[in-house]
Design a protein around this motif. Structure first.
Motif, PDB file in Angstrom:
ATOM      1  N   MET A  26      22.324  -3.794 -44.426  1.00 31.63           N
ATOM      2  CA  MET A  26      23.416  -4.753 -44.603  1.00 31.63           C
ATOM      3  C   MET A  26      24.554  -4.410 -43.653  1.00 31.63           C
ATOM      4  O   MET A  26      25.132  -5.298 -43.030  1.00 31.63           O
ATOM      5  CB  MET A  26      23.903  -4.781 -46.050  1.00 31.63           C
ATOM      6  CG  MET A  26      25.005  -5.790 -46.304  1.00 31.63           C
ATOM      7  SD  MET A  26      24.530  -7.510 -46.033  1.00 31.63           S
ATOM      8  CE  MET A  26      23.786  -7.882 -47.599  1.00 31.63           C
ATOM      9  N   ALA A  27      24.859  -3.133 -43.497  1.00 29.05           N
ATOM     10  CA  ALA A  27      25.913  -2.712 -42.569  1.00 29.05           C
ATOM     11  C   ALA A  27      25.544  -3.074 -41.137  1.00 29.05           C
ATOM     12  O   ALA A  27      26.408  -3.496 -40.352  1.00 29.05           O
ATOM     13  CB  ALA A  27      26.162  -1.214 -42.696  1.00 29.05           C
ATOM     14  N   GLU A  28      24.280  -2.939 -40.792  1.00 26.43           N
ATOM     15  CA  GLU A  28      23.815  -3.332 -39.452  1.00 26.43           C
ATOM     16  C   GLU A  28      24.006  -4.835 -39.240  1.00 26.43           C
ATOM     17  O   GLU A  28      24.449  -5.274 -38.173  1.00 26.43           O
ATOM     18  CB  GLU A  28      22.347  -2.954 -39.298  1.00 26.43           C
ATOM     19  CG  GLU A  28      21.753  -3.294 -37.960  1.00 26.43           C
ATOM     20  CD  GLU A  28      20.271  -2.945 -37.890  1.00 26.43           C
ATOM     21  OE1 GLU A  28      19.580  -3.602 -37.091  1.00 26.43           O
ATOM     22  OE2 GLU A  28      19.806  -2.045 -38.618  1.00 26.43           O
ATOM     23  N   PHE A  29      23.686  -5.621 -40.252  1.00 27.71           N
ATOM     24  CA  PHE A  29      23.869  -7.071 -40.163  1.00 27.71           C
ATOM     25  C   PHE A  29      25.351  -7.415 -40.042  1.00 27.71           C
ATOM     26  O   PHE A  29      25.727  -8.302 -39.272  1.00 27.71           O
ATOM     27  CB  PHE A  29      23.241  -7.750 -41.387  1.00 27.71           C
ATOM     28  CG  PHE A  29      23.278  -9.258 -41.343  1.00 27.71           C
ATOM     29  CD1 PHE A  29      22.859  -9.958 -40.226  1.00 27.71           C
ATOM     30  CD2 PHE A  29      23.738  -9.980 -42.430  1.00 27.71           C
ATOM     31  CE1 PHE A  29      22.894 -11.348 -40.185  1.00 27.71           C
ATOM     32  CE2 PHE A  29      23.777 -11.360 -42.414  1.00 27.71           C
ATOM     33  CZ  PHE A  29      23.349 -12.044 -41.281  1.00 27.71           C
ATOM     34  N   GLU A  30      26.198  -6.709 -40.767  1.00 23.83           N
ATOM     35  CA  GLU A  30      27.644  -6.927 -40.657  1.00 23.83           C
ATOM     36  C   GLU A  30      28.131  -6.630 -39.236  1.00 23.83           C
ATOM     37  O   GLU A  30      28.952  -7.376 -38.694  1.00 23.83           O
ATOM     38  CB  GLU A  30      28.395  -6.052 -41.658  1.00 23.83           C
ATOM     39  CG  GLU A  30      28.236  -6.491 -43.084  1.00 23.83           C
ATOM     40  CD  GLU A  30      28.891  -5.535 -44.063  1.00 23.83           C
ATOM     41  OE1 GLU A  30      29.578  -4.579 -43.632  1.00 23.83           O
ATOM     42  OE2 GLU A  30      28.720  -5.731 -45.274  1.00 23.83           O
ATOM     43  N   ARG A  31      27.631  -5.564 -38.621  1.00 26.95           N
ATOM     44  CA  ARG A  31      28.014  -5.255 -37.237  1.00 26.95           C
ATOM     45  C   ARG A  31      27.564  -6.354 -36.286  1.00 26.95           C
ATOM     46  O   ARG A  31      28.284  -6.721 -35.357  1.00 26.95           O
ATOM     47  CB  ARG A  31      27.442  -3.894 -36.810  1.00 26.95           C
ATOM     48  CG  ARG A  31      28.144  -2.713 -37.459  1.00 26.95           C
ATOM     49  CD  ARG A  31      27.719  -1.385 -36.864  1.00 26.95           C
ATOM     50  NE  ARG A  31      26.294  -1.106 -37.023  1.00 26.95           N
ATOM     51  CZ  ARG A  31      25.751  -0.556 -38.097  1.00 26.95           C
ATOM     52  NH1 ARG A  31      26.499  -0.234 -39.141  1.00 26.95           N
ATOM     53  NH2 ARG A  31      24.447  -0.310 -38.137  1.00 26.95           N
ATOM     54  N   GLY A  37      31.532 -12.644 -33.538  1.00 26.86           N
ATOM     55  CA  GLY A  37      32.755 -13.367 -33.846  1.00 26.86           C
ATOM     56  C   GLY A  37      32.822 -14.078 -35.177  1.00 26.86           C
ATOM     57  O   GLY A  37      33.641 -14.986 -35.350  1.00 26.86           O
ATOM     58  N   PHE A  38      31.991 -13.691 -36.132  1.00 30.09           N
ATOM     59  CA  PHE A  38      32.053 -14.322 -37.444  1.00 30.09           C
ATOM     60  C   PHE A  38      33.303 -13.854 -38.187  1.00 30.09           C
ATOM     61  O   PHE A  38      33.684 -12.694 -38.080  1.00 30.09           O
ATOM     62  CB  PHE A  38      30.819 -13.956 -38.275  1.00 30.09           C
ATOM     63  CG  PHE A  38      29.595 -14.742 -37.914  1.00 30.09           C
ATOM     64  CD1 PHE A  38      29.203 -15.814 -38.691  1.00 30.09           C
ATOM     65  CD2 PHE A  38      28.839 -14.409 -36.807  1.00 30.09           C
ATOM     66  CE1 PHE A  38      28.064 -16.540 -38.364  1.00 30.09           C
ATOM     67  CE2 PHE A  38      27.709 -15.122 -36.478  1.00 30.09           C
ATOM     68  CZ  PHE A  38      27.319 -16.195 -37.251  1.00 30.09           C
ATOM     69  N   PRO A  39      33.929 -14.748 -38.949  1.00 30.49           N
ATOM     70  CA  PRO A  39      35.079 -14.329 -39.765  1.00 30.49           C
ATOM     71  C   PRO A  39      34.603 -13.658 -41.048  1.00 30.49           C
ATOM     72  O   PRO A  39      33.472 -13.877 -41.496  1.00 30.49           O
ATOM     73  CB  PRO A  39      35.777 -15.655 -40.072  1.00 30.49           C
ATOM     74  CG  PRO A  39      34.669 -16.660 -40.093  1.00 30.49           C
ATOM     75  CD  PRO A  39      33.684 -16.185 -39.046  1.00 30.49           C
ATOM     76  N   VAL A  78      25.121 -22.932 -38.705  1.00 35.59           N
ATOM     77  CA  VAL A  78      26.259 -22.039 -38.426  1.00 35.59           C
ATOM     78  C   VAL A  78      25.792 -20.865 -37.573  1.00 35.59           C
ATOM     79  O   VAL A  78      26.446 -20.493 -36.595  1.00 35.59           O
ATOM     80  CB  VAL A  78      26.923 -21.561 -39.732  1.00 35.59           C
ATOM     81  CG1 VAL A  78      27.908 -20.429 -39.464  1.00 35.59           C
ATOM     82  CG2 VAL A  78      27.615 -22.716 -40.429  1.00 35.59           C
ATOM     83  N   ALA A  79      24.655 -20.280 -37.910  1.00 37.29           N
ATOM     84  CA  ALA A  79      24.135 -19.153 -37.135  1.00 37.29           C
ATOM     85  C   ALA A  79      23.860 -19.553 -35.689  1.00 37.29           C
ATOM     86  O   ALA A  79      24.246 -18.837 -34.755  1.00 37.29           O
ATOM     87  CB  ALA A  79      22.855 -18.624 -37.778  1.00 37.29           C
ATOM     88  N   ILE A  80      23.226 -20.690 -35.480  1.00 36.55           N
ATOM     89  CA  ILE A  80      22.940 -21.151 -34.123  1.00 36.55           C
ATOM     90  C   ILE A  80      24.236 -21.406 -33.372  1.00 36.55           C
ATOM     91  O   ILE A  80      24.394 -21.006 -32.213  1.00 36.55           O
ATOM     92  CB  ILE A  80      22.051 -22.413 -34.152  1.00 36.55           C
ATOM     93  CG1 ILE A  80      20.642 -22.040 -34.606  1.00 36.55           C
ATOM     94  CG2 ILE A  80      22.017 -23.094 -32.799  1.00 36.55           C
ATOM     95  CD1 ILE A  80      19.774 -23.230 -34.961  1.00 36.55           C
ATOM     96  N   ALA A  81      25.184 -22.077 -34.019  1.00 34.94           N
ATOM     97  CA  ALA A  81      26.448 -22.392 -33.359  1.00 34.94           C
ATOM     98  C   ALA A  81      27.221 -21.133 -32.978  1.00 34.94           C
ATOM     99  O   ALA A  81      27.785 -21.045 -31.885  1.00 34.94           O
ATOM    100  CB  ALA A  81      27.299 -23.280 -34.260  1.00 34.94           C
ATOM    101  N   MET A  82      27.242 -20.150 -33.854  1.00 36.92           N
ATOM    102  CA  MET A  82      28.028 -18.937 -33.608  1.00 36.92           C
ATOM    103  C   MET A  82      27.350 -17.975 -32.640  1.00 36.92           C
ATOM    104  O   MET A  82      28.017 -17.295 -31.875  1.00 36.92           O
ATOM    105  CB  MET A  82      28.297 -18.208 -34.925  1.00 36.92           C
ATOM    106  CG  MET A  82      29.215 -18.926 -35.874  1.00 36.92           C
ATOM    107  SD  MET A  82      30.912 -19.054 -35.298  1.00 36.92           S
ATOM    108  CE  MET A  82      31.441 -17.353 -35.329  1.00 36.92           C
ATOM    109  N   VAL A  83      26.038 -17.917 -32.661  1.00 32.88           N
ATOM    110  CA  VAL A  83      25.340 -16.890 -31.893  1.00 32.88           C
ATOM    111  C   VAL A  83      24.745 -17.426 -30.593  1.00 32.88           C
ATOM    112  O   VAL A  83      24.737 -16.725 -29.586  1.00 32.88           O
ATOM    113  CB  VAL A  83      24.234 -16.227 -32.753  1.00 32.88           C
ATOM    114  CG1 VAL A  83      23.437 -15.219 -31.955  1.00 32.88           C
ATOM    115  CG2 VAL A  83      24.846 -15.575 -33.982  1.00 32.88           C
TER     116      VAL A  83
END
Length: 91
Positions: A26-31, A37-39, A78-83
């Protein structure tokens, strides 16, 4: 239709079960989210992971599949747009 629903359920649950069960993952995913640039990184990570897990369970059970699909559409758009949007395709 049942096979497609079960395949999608397996993919969703299998893809996030490690994030749910392992705090290091989960910490890896947060990084990853932070780097893209996710809020509210901690909240965003948990909402995304739990949405995928619960949608996968809903697909497997055949319960509220349309609502679960709507949640997944929003999550992945959202994932596609942000990444991915505006970034070159890796070769």
């Amino acid at each position: 239709a049942l096979c497609v629903r079960l395949a999608a359920a397996f993919h969703l649950v299998y893809g996030v079960q490690d994030n749910v069960l392992d705090p290091a993952r989960m910490a890896e995913f947060e990084r990853f989210l932070d780097a893209n640039g996710f809020p509210w990184v901690a909240l965003s990570a948990r909402v995304s992971v739990w949405a995928q897990l619960l949608a996968g369970v809903a697909y497997a059970l055949g319960a509220a599949t349309r609502w679960a699909a709507l949640v997944m559409v929003v999550n992945f758009v959202v994932a596609i747009a942000m990444v991915h949007v505006g970034r070159p395709y890796p070769e």
